[in-house]
Design an enzyme around this catalytic site. Structure first.
Site, PDB file in Angstrom:
ATOM      1  CB  ILE A   1       1.290   6.780   8.649  1.00  0.00           C
ATOM      2  CG1 ILE A   1       0.503   6.466   9.847  1.00  0.00           C
ATOM      3  CG2 ILE A   1       2.643   7.583   8.910  1.00  0.00           C
ATOM      4  CD1 ILE A   1       1.265   5.326  10.733  1.00  0.00           C
TER       5      ILE A   1
ATOM      6  CG  HIS B   1      -4.334   6.810  10.567  1.00  0.00           C
ATOM      7  ND1 HIS B   1      -3.232   5.904  10.181  1.00  0.00           N
ATOM      8  CD2 HIS B   1      -4.964   5.896  11.600  1.00  0.00           C
ATOM      9  CE1 HIS B   1      -3.059   4.997  10.971  1.00  0.00           C
ATOM     10  NE2 HIS B   1      -3.969   5.154  11.779  1.00  0.00           N
TER      11      HIS B   1
END
Length: 286
Positions: free
Chosen positions: A207, A192
């Protein structure tokens, strides 16, 4: 090493003490995008300590998410974390979460299902304080390559989308830095944050955390259909159907029913690609 379902399910629960205060709650809310506009009275309920209430999905990060990690550490579970996918999440609230608290969580493997090419673990975490139970959290975790051991396939029911227009549709923008802020609540997975790691995992860029989308959706439902009264949330579940990226806009469609709100979440920028499905908020009357 294959999963030993019997050993995992019969193992003693793992217990840990967790604590939190208003700073943890505020950080979590900010990680969901709360505070825009900063002076909006409805947003101050999530950001200002003198008015603070706790969005029930905070249960997924309280104690830095120790419940889920405790389940993955159970006897009989020896898996490659690179093969693990968070497939679904459910929380049940026994009473509102206090702004400041100390609780004991117990984590265990509640079920192991055989999906053929993958195994599904249901990792259950229960939290209680001196006044009794607070919440029960079930994380459904897919482990690729660990199926085929002859176990039960488990439930596969899906929620049918109502055959009518949504009662409400809202859009929520994911800020460019939102994943970087959300991860400070305890999920440090470099998927992330690190572009190179994301590419190794098959994504062109980092993401958004699935549980961030999960919390954003509950906030949207509470703000739009529950008058901001988070205490009305009794239970909340979803299936992670796809990914969202920082910088995108989530489109959240909602259908009201007696004691429930059903939702579907898509990525508006990518032709409504699925993000969350089978999403249901169970509610108490106002």
């Amino acid at each position: 090493m294959p999963i030993d379902a019997n050993q995992a399910i019969s193992a003693e629960p793992r217990s840990a003490e967790i604590t939190w205060d208003h700073k943890d709650v505020q950080l979590y809310h900010l990680g969901l995008g709360a505070g825009t506009p900063a002076t909006d009275p409805d947003e101050l309920r999530y950001t200002l300590e003198s008015r603070l209430h706790v969005l029930p999905s905070f249960a997924t990060v309280a104690g830095a998410g120790m419940g889920m990690m405790g389940g993955l550490a159970a006897p009989g579970i020896d898996v490659d974390l690179a093969a693990v996918l968070h497939g679904g999440q459910r929380i049940e609230l026994h009473r509102p979460i206090p702004v400041k608290g100390r609780a004991v969580t117990t984590a265990r493997v509640a079920a192991v299902y055989d999906k053929g090419k993958a195994a599904v673990l249901v990792l259950r975490s229960e939290a209680a304080d001196d006044d009794g139970p607070l919440w029960t959290s079930d994380a459904e975790v897919y482990v690729r390559g660990e199926g085929g051991f002859g176990g039960e396939r488990g439930p596969s029911a899906r929620l049918e989308t109502p055959d009518r227009a949504p009662d409400r549709t809202v859009e929520r923008h994911v800020r460019e830095e939102q994943a970087l802020l959300y991860r400070l609540s305890g999920d440090w997975n470099p998927l992330h944050a690190d572009p190179e790691f994301a590419k190794l995992a098959g994504f062109d860029r980092p993401i958004l955390h699935g549980l961030c989308t999960y919390g954003m959706t509950l906030k949207a439902v509470a703000d739009t259909l529950l008058g901001g009264d988070v205490a009305r949330v009794r239970a909340y579940r979803t299936r992670f159907a796809g990914v969202a990226y920082p910088g995108e806009t989530l489109r959240i469609r909602m259908w009201e029913g007696p004691g429930r709100v059903q939702a579907v979440v898509t990525a508006a920028d990518r032709d409504d690609a699925p993000v969350l499905a089978d999403t249901l908020v169970e509610t108490a009357s106002s």
